[in-house]
Design an enzyme around this catalytic site. Structure first.
Site, short mmCIF file in Angstrom:
data_model
loop_
_atom_site.label_atom_id
_atom_site.label_comp_id
_atom_site.label_asym_id
_atom_site.label_seq_id
_atom_site.Cartn_x
_atom_site.Cartn_y
_atom_site.Cartn_z
NE ARG A 1 11.05 -22.00 -43.31
CZ ARG A 1 10.26 -23.08 -43.23
NH1 ARG A 1 10.41 -24.07 -44.09
NH2 ARG A 1 9.30 -23.15 -42.32
CG HIS B 1 7.66 -24.77 -49.04
ND1 HIS B 1 8.22 -23.68 -48.43
CD2 HIS B 1 7.49 -25.68 -48.05
CE1 HIS B 1 8.37 -23.92 -47.13
NE2 HIS B 1 7.93 -25.14 -46.88
#
Ligand code: NDP
Ligand code: OXD
Length: 308
Positions: free
Chosen positions: A223, A271
């Site tokens: 993250r 991502h």
């Protein structure tokens, strides 16, 4: 059985079709069209708080991802409602491919050879010592352990860091904050596979990243909020770190104008290091729903206190 489905920005047709095939007797509705029905199970990704407020009496909430930081505050739900994350579901294989690519690219100096080619320069570089090229993995859960095993298979010295100590063949395990500095001290490529929790946010700040040896490289596939962006850039600019590969960002999509976009020593991907796969995820969730209906235990229940 009524199942509520929600992911933002898509009608979820592929998911709903696949869930329907796996659980033919179930009534599956996309939220908010599901309103007015008693929901048994929720299958969601990034649900808004108004949706979560409707889940007080469900039997379980399935998160369509491994990380549950995307859920709004769950303290409004009774602790008896299990929140279930995806366990691998095809993500470990993808994460192994992604991380091994970047480790090998860095270790074999492929970027330096690309620079040489641009200059039409024929130059063989001396082979780097592999025994001194230690890879450190933050997080040794479903994904971190798979990546550690693959890197051991490639012959790298591998060390891992987690809350609790691990026993993985040929892997050095460090546990807890008190062992974090020792873990970082000899890490040449740092791979981040930690969940984002109240304990891990901004963990990779200037102080932590400075513990890495000069020339170390960061691969963040967990993250973005685990890293302090400005401090990472400063350490790359002053030469302490040789660069970074980033797949995740504090704000996604990464805002236009963010300095990561055009930094010459940062590679970024949107991502995609391990995407959620419909077929594998639905098979896992449907299997768990069947077990819950049969009164059997399931894996992957998030510990709300730890936050993962
Ligand atoms: P797991 O929950 O299986 O593993 C988490 C690991 O982190 C565990 O080893 C745990 O330690 C460790 N950990 C958690 N908190 C701390 C802490 N405070 N100090 C030290 N260690 C800690 O997660 P997964 O492996 O399945 O996934 C990891 C993360 O990867 C996800 O949370 C998600 O954010 C990210 N992800 C990113 C994807 C992408 O496409 N970029 C795709 C999928 C996931 P212990 O073992 O002792 O409990
Ligand atoms: C996840 C993700 O947490 O896709 O599964 O990031």
């Amino acid at each position: 059985m009524n199942i509520l489905f929600y992911t933002p920005g898509t009608d979820g047709a592929a998911w709903i079709g696949s869930l329907q095939q796996a659980l033919p007797g179930a009534q599956i509705d996309r939220w908010p069209a599901s309103r007015g029905r008693d929901t048994d199970y929720a299958v969601v990704w990034k649900p808004p708080p108004e949706l979560v407020a409707e889940l007080e009496r469900v039997k379980a909430i399935f998160n369509l991802g491994a990380g549950v930081d995307s859920m709004p505050d769950l303290s409004m739900l009774p602790s008896s409602v299990p929140l279930v994350r995806l366990d691998d579901a095809g993500m470990a294989e993808q994460m192994v491919e992604y991380v091994c690519h970047w480790v090998l690219r860095h270790y074999r100096e492929f970027d330096a050879y690309a620079d040489q080619q641009r200059e039409a320069r024929w130059q063989q570089r001396p082979r780097l010592s592999k025994s001194a090229f230690t890879i450190g993995i933050l997080g040794t859960g479903v994904l971190g352990a798979a990546v550690a095993g693959a890197l051991v298979g490639l012959g790298f010295p591998v060390r891992v860091w987690s809350r609790t100590r691990k026993a993985i063949p040929r892997v050095l395990s460090f546990a807890g904050v008190q062992e974090l500095d020792a873990f970082l001290d000899a890490t040449r490529v740092l791979v981040c596979l930690l969940p984002l929790t109240r304990d891990t946010g901004k963990l990779l700040d200037a102080a932590r990243l400075s513990r890495l040896p000069r020339g170390a490289y960061l691969v963040n596939v967990a993250r973005g909020a685990l890293v302090v962006d400005t401090e990472l850039i400063a350490l790359i600019d002053n030469g302490h770190l040789s660069g970074a590969t980033l797949d995740v960002f504090r704000d996604e999509p990464l805002p236009a104008g963010h300095p990561f976009w055009h930094h010459p020593r940062i590679v970024l991907t949107p991502h995609v290091s391990a995407v959620t796969l419909v077929e594998e995820s639905v098979a896992q969730i449907a299997g768990k729903i069947r077990r819950l209906e049969a009164g059997l235990p399931i894996t992957g229940i998030v510990d709300r206190e730890r936050g993962y």
